[in-house]
Enzyme design. Structure first.
Site, PDB file in Angstrom:
ATOM      1  N   CYS A  70     -63.813  60.014  28.938  1.00 22.19           N
ATOM      2  CA  CYS A  70     -64.656  58.692  29.606  1.00 22.19           C
ATOM      3  C   CYS A  70     -65.601  58.327  27.748  1.00 22.19           C
ATOM      4  O   CYS A  70     -66.554  59.614  28.035  1.00 22.19           O
ATOM      5  CB  CYS A  70     -65.856  58.192  30.353  1.00 22.19           C
ATOM      6  SG  CYS A  70     -65.134  58.551  32.064  1.00 22.19           S
ATOM      7  N   ARG A  85     -60.984  58.166  24.253  1.00 20.03           N
ATOM      8  CA  ARG A  85     -61.521  59.168  25.247  1.00 20.03           C
ATOM      9  C   ARG A  85     -60.764  59.370  26.783  1.00 20.03           C
ATOM     10  O   ARG A  85     -61.595  59.752  27.468  1.00 20.03           O
ATOM     11  CB  ARG A  85     -62.951  58.976  25.480  1.00 20.03           C
ATOM     12  CG  ARG A  85     -63.674  59.346  23.863  1.00 20.03           C
ATOM     13  CD  ARG A  85     -65.296  58.916  23.778  1.00 20.03           C
ATOM     14  NE  ARG A  85     -65.834  59.534  24.401  1.00 20.03           N
ATOM     15  CZ  ARG A  85     -66.686  61.024  24.560  1.00 20.03           C
ATOM     16  NH1 ARG A  85     -66.304  61.443  23.114  1.00 20.03           N
ATOM     17  NH2 ARG A  85     -67.380  62.041  24.650  1.00 20.03           N
ATOM     18  N   TRP A 100     -61.551  57.841  32.000  1.00 25.13           N
ATOM     19  CA  TRP A 100     -61.006  58.841  32.437  1.00 25.13           C
ATOM     20  C   TRP A 100     -60.226  59.236  33.425  1.00 25.13           C
ATOM     21  O   TRP A 100     -61.695  59.973  33.624  1.00 25.13           O
ATOM     22  CB  TRP A 100     -60.135  59.629  30.948  1.00 25.13           C
ATOM     23  CG  TRP A 100     -59.252  60.810  31.694  1.00 25.13           C
ATOM     24  CD1 TRP A 100     -57.901  60.777  31.253  1.00 25.13           C
ATOM     25  CD2 TRP A 100     -59.049  61.777  32.345  1.00 25.13           C
ATOM     26  NE1 TRP A 100     -57.056  61.817  31.624  1.00 25.13           N
ATOM     27  CE2 TRP A 100     -58.330  62.933  32.196  1.00 25.13           C
ATOM     28  CE3 TRP A 100     -60.160  62.607  32.646  1.00 25.13           C
ATOM     29  CZ2 TRP A 100     -57.817  63.863  33.127  1.00 25.13           C
ATOM     30  CZ3 TRP A 100     -59.792  64.052  33.470  1.00 25.13           C
ATOM     31  CH2 TRP A 100     -58.845  64.704  32.990  1.00 25.13           C
ATOM     32  N   ASN A 147     -70.383  59.000  31.688  1.00 25.22           N
ATOM     33  CA  ASN A 147     -69.598  59.450  31.503  1.00 25.22           C
ATOM     34  C   ASN A 147     -70.369  61.316  31.607  1.00 25.22           C
ATOM     35  O   ASN A 147     -70.951  61.504  31.252  1.00 25.22           O
ATOM     36  CB  ASN A 147     -69.212  59.963  29.254  1.00 25.22           C
ATOM     37  CG  ASN A 147     -68.651  60.901  29.065  1.00 25.22           C
ATOM     38  OD1 ASN A 147     -69.023  61.185  27.878  1.00 25.22           O
ATOM     39  ND2 ASN A 147     -67.856  61.455  29.755  1.00 25.22           N
ATOM     40  N   GLY A 148     -69.084  61.874  32.200  1.00 21.82           N
ATOM     41  CA  GLY A 148     -69.561  63.172  32.423  1.00 21.82           C
ATOM     42  C   GLY A 148     -68.962  63.497  34.195  1.00 21.82           C
ATOM     43  O   GLY A 148     -68.597  62.555  34.770  1.00 21.82           O
ATOM     44  N   GLU A 204     -46.173  75.356  20.796  1.00 25.21           N
ATOM     45  CA  GLU A 204     -46.838  73.776  19.935  1.00 25.21           C
ATOM     46  C   GLU A 204     -45.515  72.484  20.707  1.00 25.21           C
ATOM     47  O   GLU A 204     -46.315  71.559  20.880  1.00 25.21           O
ATOM     48  CB  GLU A 204     -46.852  73.977  18.728  1.00 25.21           C
ATOM     49  CG  GLU A 204     -47.793  72.663  17.986  1.00 25.21           C
ATOM     50  CD  GLU A 204     -48.715  72.236  18.981  1.00 25.21           C
ATOM     51  OE1 GLU A 204     -48.997  72.987  19.270  1.00 25.21           O
ATOM     52  OE2 GLU A 204     -49.660  70.536  18.610  1.00 25.21           O
ATOM     53  N   LYS A 221     -46.193  69.255  22.468  1.00 31.16           N
ATOM     54  CA  LYS A 221     -45.791  68.067  22.609  1.00 31.16           C
ATOM     55  C   LYS A 221     -44.572  67.256  23.782  1.00 31.16           C
ATOM     56  O   LYS A 221     -44.829  66.082  23.962  1.00 31.16           O
ATOM     57  CB  LYS A 221     -45.329  68.493  21.491  1.00 31.16           C
ATOM     58  CG  LYS A 221     -45.941  68.555  20.040  1.00 31.16           C
ATOM     59  CD  LYS A 221     -46.836  67.303  19.883  1.00 31.16           C
ATOM     60  CE  LYS A 221     -48.447  67.989  20.010  1.00 31.16           C
ATOM     61  NZ  LYS A 221     -49.541  68.249  20.172  1.00 31.16           N
ATOM     62  N   GLU A 278     -45.990  66.422  26.622  1.00 28.96           N
ATOM     63  CA  GLU A 278     -47.533  65.512  26.496  1.00 28.96           C
ATOM     64  C   GLU A 278     -47.182  63.874  27.018  1.00 28.96           C
ATOM     65  O   GLU A 278     -47.211  62.916  27.124  1.00 28.96           O
ATOM     66  CB  GLU A 278     -48.197  66.319  25.554  1.00 28.96           C
ATOM     67  CG  GLU A 278     -49.788  65.242  25.079  1.00 28.96           C
ATOM     68  CD  GLU A 278     -49.603  65.740  24.393  1.00 28.96           C
ATOM     69  OE1 GLU A 278     -49.761  66.528  23.536  1.00 28.96           O
ATOM     70  OE2 GLU A 278     -51.133  65.500  24.220  1.00 28.96           O
ATOM     71  N   HIS A 328     -35.702  88.724  31.667  1.00 29.05           N
ATOM     72  CA  HIS A 328     -36.888  88.587  32.881  1.00 29.05           C
ATOM     73  C   HIS A 328     -37.361  87.044  33.544  1.00 29.05           C
ATOM     74  O   HIS A 328     -38.072  88.248  34.330  1.00 29.05           O
ATOM     75  CB  HIS A 328     -38.105  89.903  32.031  1.00 29.05           C
ATOM     76  CG  HIS A 328     -37.851  90.717  30.592  1.00 29.05           C
ATOM     77  ND1 HIS A 328     -37.214  91.528  31.370  1.00 29.05           N
ATOM     78  CD2 HIS A 328     -37.259  90.636  29.610  1.00 29.05           C
ATOM     79  CE1 HIS A 328     -36.982  92.514  30.160  1.00 29.05           C
ATOM     80  NE2 HIS A 328     -37.288  92.034  28.949  1.00 29.05           N
ATOM     81  N   LYS A 382     -58.121  61.688  24.617  1.00 31.98           N
ATOM     82  CA  LYS A 382     -58.162  62.760  23.330  1.00 31.98           C
ATOM     83  C   LYS A 382     -59.060  63.135  22.926  1.00 31.98           C
ATOM     84  O   LYS A 382     -59.015  64.493  22.187  1.00 31.98           O
ATOM     85  CB  LYS A 382     -57.926  61.345  22.288  1.00 31.98           C
ATOM     86  CG  LYS A 382     -58.163  61.966  20.877  1.00 31.98           C
ATOM     87  CD  LYS A 382     -56.726  61.960  19.995  1.00 31.98           C
ATOM     88  CE  LYS A 382     -56.473  62.685  18.833  1.00 31.98           C
ATOM     89  NZ  LYS A 382     -55.594  64.359  18.446  1.00 31.98           N
TER      90      LYS A 382
END
Ligand code: M6R
Length: 602
Positions: free
Chosen positions: A2, A27, A77, A103-104, A478, A482, A485, A501, A597
């Site tokens: 947030c 955020r 968020w 926030n938290g 990576e 991507k 996401e 395997h 982000k």
């Protein structure tokens, strides 16, 4: 996570709050809201579960009592409670006098809620943060001083918080923080509070960051208290953010823009860092004198960047390295001669901050970050700024390239400075690195040509495999990150040799298998294994590949050179594949669902 903002201005608060929330949306963007004091000493609370843009419309349409210059705002968020308007901040006490943004995480919220409900308080939301409103309400029954009320209720909270409390009756604003970032700034425009200086940068020149436990009132003179005792304000930090560049130019979205910025980003960083590589001076600037081991701490893309940088230390300098997933890095035994790189583009990732608090006695802690003003930067022994410029898309693209180019430059310089790599070898590396901007540009051009056809083929695929060998594995990781996401499709990466395997059982006719072909000869048999089962092999490699994006790096004449830790440009086609597939599926590529982000909760 947030984002929080508050202001006390002589002109209307609404436009300031909405503008800043737009810049804080990175955020979290599940919901957004503002509470603005009205001329009649009441509160206009406006909230939305859509984006900040629509909050701006709500403020404009407000037809109640005139709005003043005092208000608070929040972009959320979701952690506790579904994404609903009732759960959006700001929250209020039973009387409507007190409004709070947070926030938290309040870890003992359930217990406090039970006590408050038993005492007669009525809750309007499911979120942990609402307990703060009612605790302040109770405290105000004991004192009419908001500052004292906030200070007295803080010991009841467990967890982490950045809070702003607004009292509509008096117009007083109190900010307090413990474990979550918060800063205050004063300028000719008024007083501001924000989670991040970038959100208010266009109205301020400098700011002060709250220490854990600080309680600050924004009034004619800003009063700074810690533990109920007046304390000198922390030092002023000059803001270097400038106004935010939020223009898309001709791009469809920020991710597209940021992908295109990668060659220029790499070139700019190299120009700045290259002179300090072969003479070791870059490393000397960190002040680290001695080490026999390296640890990389990070999350997601930043951890992948750490994997690349670590390869430089180990493959070119024989220095052992380990990558530590920050959220799992509790109390690692690293040793006093270990250099720890904490890598975070935001510098605010809670998992990383917690991990660095736990590293114990090490040689040095280096923050490799895109935000030299961040909490991580403040906690580190030295700061290595990766100078990517502002990245708005939630998916990390140019910050990955910037972290790798910067980190590799420092790693090479460290190896020279400690006698593990000759200056001549380092110079050869530098020559190779100078090609990176061109390699990235060529990869962009090749990908834009080849990826549309790939997207047409894989549009309906539900799962993807990403394979690599050696230095290619971390890039495969990576690429898979991507794709997940952005497209919300399953994607896993494996060292190609691991397929047989277990994961090979996933492969059936049409399964997309993306191969980072870094030239390792053993990949051919792994490709044959999946092709024999009908996989749709998408080879990212040199000429003749599905996506011929790795042209020049395949011709490197230097054994043990850039191919020890490349091909960096292989991320480009995987970024473009993820973005283009996501767009084909109707996703929001700049703000993928459920993400943010800057991840400021553990
Ligand atoms: O700000 P940080 O670099 O610490 O963020 C770490 C991860 O959350 C981040 O890299 C995430 O994995 C990216 N959004 C992936 O594109």
């Amino acid at each position: 996570m947030c984002g929080i903002v508050a202001c006390r201005t002589t002109d209307a608060a609404g436009p300031y709050l909405v503008r800043a929330l737009g810049l804080l949306e990175y955020r979290g963007y599940d919901s957004a809201g503002v509470a603005i004091r009205t001329a009649g000493s009441a509160t206009a609370t406006l909230r939305t579960v859509t984006r900040v843009d629509s909050l701006g419309a709500l403020v404009k349409e407000w037809s109640g009592q005139p709005l003043t210059g005092t208000g608070i705002g929040h972009t959320r968020w979701a952690t506790h409670g579904a994404v609903t308007e009732a759960n959006a901040h700001p929250h209020r006490d039973c009387t409507g006098r007190i409004s709070v943004v947070h926030n938290g995480i309040i870890e003992n919220a359930d217990e406090l809620r039970q006590q408050l409900v038993a005492a007669g308080h009525e809750f309007a939301s499911d979120v942990d943060s609402e307990v703060v409103c009612h605790l302040v309400e109770d405290a105000l029954a004991e004192t009419d001083d908001l500052h004292a009320a906030v200070t007295s209720m803080l010991p009841r909270l467990a967890g982490s918080w950045a809070l702003v409390v607004m009292d509509a009756a008096t117009g007083r604003l109190i900010a307090t923080a413990d474990g979550s970032p918060l800063l205050v700034a004063r300028s000719a425009r008024g007083d501001f509070v924000a989670s991040d200086a970038g959100a208010i940068a266009e109205w301020i020149d400098d700011y002060r960051v709250l220490h854990d436990g600080d309680v600050v009132e924004l009034a004619e003179s800003v009063s700074w208290m810690r533990g109920g005792i007046p304390t000198p304000p922390p030092p002023v930090i000059h803001s270097t953010w400038g106004g935010a560049d939020l223009s898309l130019d001709h791009h469809a979205d920020f991710m597209d823009k940021e992908i295109d910025e990668q060659p220029e980003t790499a070139a700019r960083i190299l120009e700045h860092l290259v002179p300090g590589i072969a003479d070791g001076s870059l490393w000397r600037s960190t002040g680290v004198v001695d080490f026999n081991r390296v640890a990389m701490i990070g999350c997601g893309t930043s951890l992948n960047a750490g994997g690349v940088i670590g390869m430089v230390f180990s493959r070119l300098g024989g220095v052992p390295f380990e990558s530590l997933v920050a959220s799992e890095a509790a109390g690692p035994a690293l040793g006093s001669r270990t250099v720890v790189f904490a890598i975070s583009q935001s510098g605010e990732t809670a998992d990383v901050l917690r991990a660095v608090d736990d590293v114990g006695s090490v040689s040095s802690l280096i923050a490799l970050t895109n935000n030299p003003h961040s909490t991580l930067a403040r906690r580190a022994d030295s700061i290595v700024n990766c100078f990517a410029g502002r990245e708005i898309g939630v998916a990390a693209t140019k910050t990955f390239v910037a972290q790798v180019v910067t980190g590799v430059s420092y790693a090479l310089s460290a190896l020279v400075e400690t006698g593990r790599l000759s200056s001549a070898d380092a110079l050869r590396q530098v020559e190779d690195m100078r090609r990176i901007p061109d390699l990235l540009a060529q990869a962009i051009a090749a990908s834009r040509q080849s990826i549309p056809a790939v997207v047409d083929q894989v549009r309906d695929a539900t799962g993807f495999l990403y394979l690599g060998r050696g230095s290619g594995v971390v890039y495969a990781a990576e690429g898979a990150l991507k794709l997940k996401e952005l497209s919300y499709r399953w994607a896993e990466h494996y060292p190609a040799g691991e397929l047989k395997h277990g994961p090979l059982a996933l492969v059936e006719a049409g399964t997309p298998v993306v191969v980072v072909d870094n030239g390792d000869r053993r990949l051919a048999s792994n490709i044959a294994e999946v092709a024999a089962r009908g996989a749709n092999v998408i080879r990212i490699g040199g000429a003749g590949s599905t996506v011929p994006a790795l042209g020049l790096s395949m011709q490197s004449p230097l054994p043990g050179g850039i191919e020890s830790w490349g091909p960096l440009e292989s991320v480009v086609p995987m970024q473009i594949l993820a973005r283009d597939l996501a767009l084909a599926l109707g996703r929001d590529v700049d703000k993928p669902r459920n993400l943010a982000k800057s991840v400021t909760v553990e």
